[in-house]
Design a protein around this motif. Sequence first.
Motif, mmCIF file in Angstrom:
data_model
loop_
_atom_site.group_PDB
_atom_site.id
_atom_site.type_symbol
_atom_site.label_atom_id
_atom_site.label_comp_id
_atom_site.label_asym_id
_atom_site.label_seq_id
_atom_site.Cartn_x
_atom_site.Cartn_y
_atom_site.Cartn_z
ATOM 1 N N GLU A 107 39.585 70.408 60.071
ATOM 2 C CA GLU A 107 38.145 70.576 59.853
ATOM 3 C C GLU A 107 37.313 69.571 60.658
ATOM 4 O OE1 GLU A 107 39.734 67.943 56.508
ATOM 5 O OE2 GLU A 107 40.357 69.770 57.566
ATOM 6 N N LYS A 108 37.946 68.573 61.227
ATOM 7 C CA LYS A 108 37.222 67.575 62.008
ATOM 8 C C LYS A 108 37.494 67.667 63.513
ATOM 9 C CE LYS A 108 36.987 64.158 58.276
ATOM 10 N NZ LYS A 108 37.295 62.766 57.864
ATOM 11 N N LEU A 109 38.254 68.663 63.916
ATOM 12 C CA LEU A 109 38.626 68.776 65.327
ATOM 13 C C LEU A 109 37.408 68.968 66.227
ATOM 14 C CD1 LEU A 109 41.839 71.012 65.146
ATOM 15 C CD2 LEU A 109 41.699 68.576 65.728
ATOM 16 N N GLU A 110 36.491 69.817 65.812
ATOM 17 C CA GLU A 110 35.331 70.111 66.663
ATOM 18 C C GLU A 110 34.469 68.871 66.882
ATOM 19 O OE1 GLU A 110 31.415 73.063 66.773
ATOM 20 O OE2 GLU A 110 33.011 73.383 65.290
ATOM 21 N N SER A 111 34.172 68.150 65.808
ATOM 22 C CA SER A 111 33.334 66.954 65.959
ATOM 23 C C SER A 111 34.069 65.871 66.740
ATOM 24 C CB SER A 111 32.912 66.430 64.585
ATOM 25 O OG SER A 111 34.039 66.085 63.795
ATOM 26 N N ALA A 112 35.380 65.777 66.559
ATOM 27 C CA ALA A 112 36.156 64.791 67.314
ATOM 28 C C ALA A 112 36.175 65.137 68.803
ATOM 29 C CB ALA A 112 37.580 64.719 66.765
ATOM 30 N N GLY A 113 36.282 66.427 69.115
ATOM 31 C CA GLY A 113 36.255 66.841 70.521
ATOM 32 C C GLY A 113 34.939 66.514 71.183
ATOM 33 N N ARG A 114 33.849 66.726 70.476
ATOM 34 C CA ARG A 114 32.531 66.377 71.018
ATOM 35 C C ARG A 114 32.422 64.868 71.232
ATOM 36 N NH1 ARG A 114 27.737 68.981 71.420
ATOM 37 N NH2 ARG A 114 28.636 70.813 70.394
ATOM 38 N N GLU A 115 33.001 64.103 70.323
ATOM 39 C CA GLU A 115 32.972 62.650 70.472
ATOM 40 C C GLU A 115 33.748 62.212 71.712
ATOM 41 O OE1 GLU A 115 34.179 58.624 67.920
ATOM 42 O OE2 GLU A 115 34.578 60.631 67.102
ATOM 43 N N VAL A 116 34.903 62.800 71.934
ATOM 44 C CA VAL A 116 35.727 62.444 73.092
ATOM 45 C C VAL A 116 34.986 62.732 74.394
ATOM 46 C CG1 VAL A 116 37.843 63.027 74.359
ATOM 47 C CG2 VAL A 116 37.910 62.743 71.876
ATOM 48 N N LEU A 117 34.204 63.782 74.392
ATOM 49 C CA LEU A 117 33.472 64.143 75.602
ATOM 50 C C LEU A 117 32.463 63.069 75.994
ATOM 51 C CD1 LEU A 117 33.385 66.529 77.587
ATOM 52 C CD2 LEU A 117 31.499 67.457 76.246
ATOM 53 N N SER A 118 31.991 62.287 75.035
ATOM 54 C CA SER A 118 30.950 61.298 75.309
ATOM 55 C C SER A 118 31.492 59.882 75.516
ATOM 56 C CB SER A 118 29.932 61.288 74.165
ATOM 57 O OG SER A 118 30.540 60.826 72.964
ATOM 58 N N LEU A 119 32.781 59.673 75.318
ATOM 59 C CA LEU A 119 33.348 58.327 75.426
ATOM 60 C C LEU A 119 33.523 57.913 76.891
ATOM 61 C CD1 LEU A 119 36.142 58.480 72.686
ATOM 62 C CD2 LEU A 119 33.956 57.277 72.545
ATOM 63 N N PRO A 120 33.524 56.611 77.161
ATOM 64 C CA PRO A 120 33.845 56.142 78.515
ATOM 65 C C PRO A 120 35.275 56.528 78.881
ATOM 66 C CG PRO A 120 32.851 54.382 77.198
ATOM 67 C CD PRO A 120 33.139 55.506 76.258
ATOM 68 N N ASP A 121 35.540 56.682 80.178
ATOM 69 C CA ASP A 121 36.872 57.073 80.637
ATOM 70 C C ASP A 121 37.963 56.175 80.048
ATOM 71 O OD1 ASP A 121 35.709 59.052 82.124
ATOM 72 O OD2 ASP A 121 35.961 58.049 84.059
ATOM 73 N N ALA A 122 37.735 54.863 80.068
ATOM 74 C CA ALA A 122 38.768 53.917 79.646
ATOM 75 C C ALA A 122 39.163 54.085 78.189
ATOM 76 C CB ALA A 122 38.300 52.484 79.896
ATOM 77 N N GLN A 123 38.301 54.662 77.380
ATOM 78 C CA GLN A 123 38.630 54.891 75.972
ATOM 79 C C GLN A 123 39.337 56.225 75.746
ATOM 80 O OE1 GLN A 123 35.470 54.109 73.155
ATOM 81 N NE2 GLN A 123 34.602 52.481 74.429
ATOM 82 N N VAL A 124 39.483 56.992 76.815
ATOM 83 C CA VAL A 124 40.141 58.300 76.710
ATOM 84 C C VAL A 124 41.464 58.322 77.468
ATOM 85 C CG1 VAL A 124 39.909 60.785 77.134
ATOM 86 C CG2 VAL A 124 37.907 59.434 76.468
ATOM 87 N N PHE A 125 41.469 57.828 78.682
ATOM 88 C CA PHE A 125 42.691 57.890 79.495
ATOM 89 C C PHE A 125 42.779 56.683 80.417
ATOM 90 C CE2 PHE A 125 39.386 60.202 81.770
ATOM 91 C CZ PHE A 125 39.471 59.683 83.047
#
Length: 221
Positions: free
Chosen positions: A185-203
């Motif tokens: 139930e939180k996948l959609e909001s988490a995906g939107r959050e990942v889209l806004s994070l700096p590169d270093a916090q994702v990969f």
Amino acid sequence: MRKTMSQAALILLAAISSIRCGGAGAHPPEGPAQATAGRPHAPAHQGRGHRHAAHHHGHPPAQGRPAAEAPDDELRAVAAIHGGAGPWAVAGYRMGRFALARLGLPARSFDLEVIHHSPRNVQFSCIADGAAAATGASLGKLNLSLIEASEDGVETTYRRRSTGQAVTLRPSAAFRARFRDVPREKLESAGREVLSLPDAQVFEEAPARVASPPRRGDAPR
């Protein structure tokens, strides 16, 4: 008699003076000014520039698409391939966009080869769909492949076939800790959050794998 003539002369002189001064007996000249009588006149300072500003007050100049629409478009692109835009698929999308820029390739280029190393488990395998959404690579085009690996070995290699240039990216430790096993139930909001994070916090960039030499016949078909 003289008195009467003097009075007549005075009356005549008064009439002439009234006409010259624009008195009640004067007739205004005919023309555009008369045709517009009764209409409100613009203030003297309202020149061309002022009219232009007034026009824009009623019709604001067109601006580009609102920034809020761009993330929605990207999330829709991921969902079109993956069926949803959860955090791991969006991370794969982010990595794919980064790799294209690094390799100097446009999306949907047949010169790109994508190899994703992952366990056969969702989350980790979702990255491959995100990569497909970003780059246009696919199994059917024979430029996207999945190689089984451990959780510690999750990474994606993007290779430019014509030159052998490659970049290997993997989820950062911070990303793994923050988005592992996100409830459905939180996948959609988490995906939107990942889209806004700096590169270093994702990969992060992993040590480059040994690149194969360019192969013949890899040109677009």
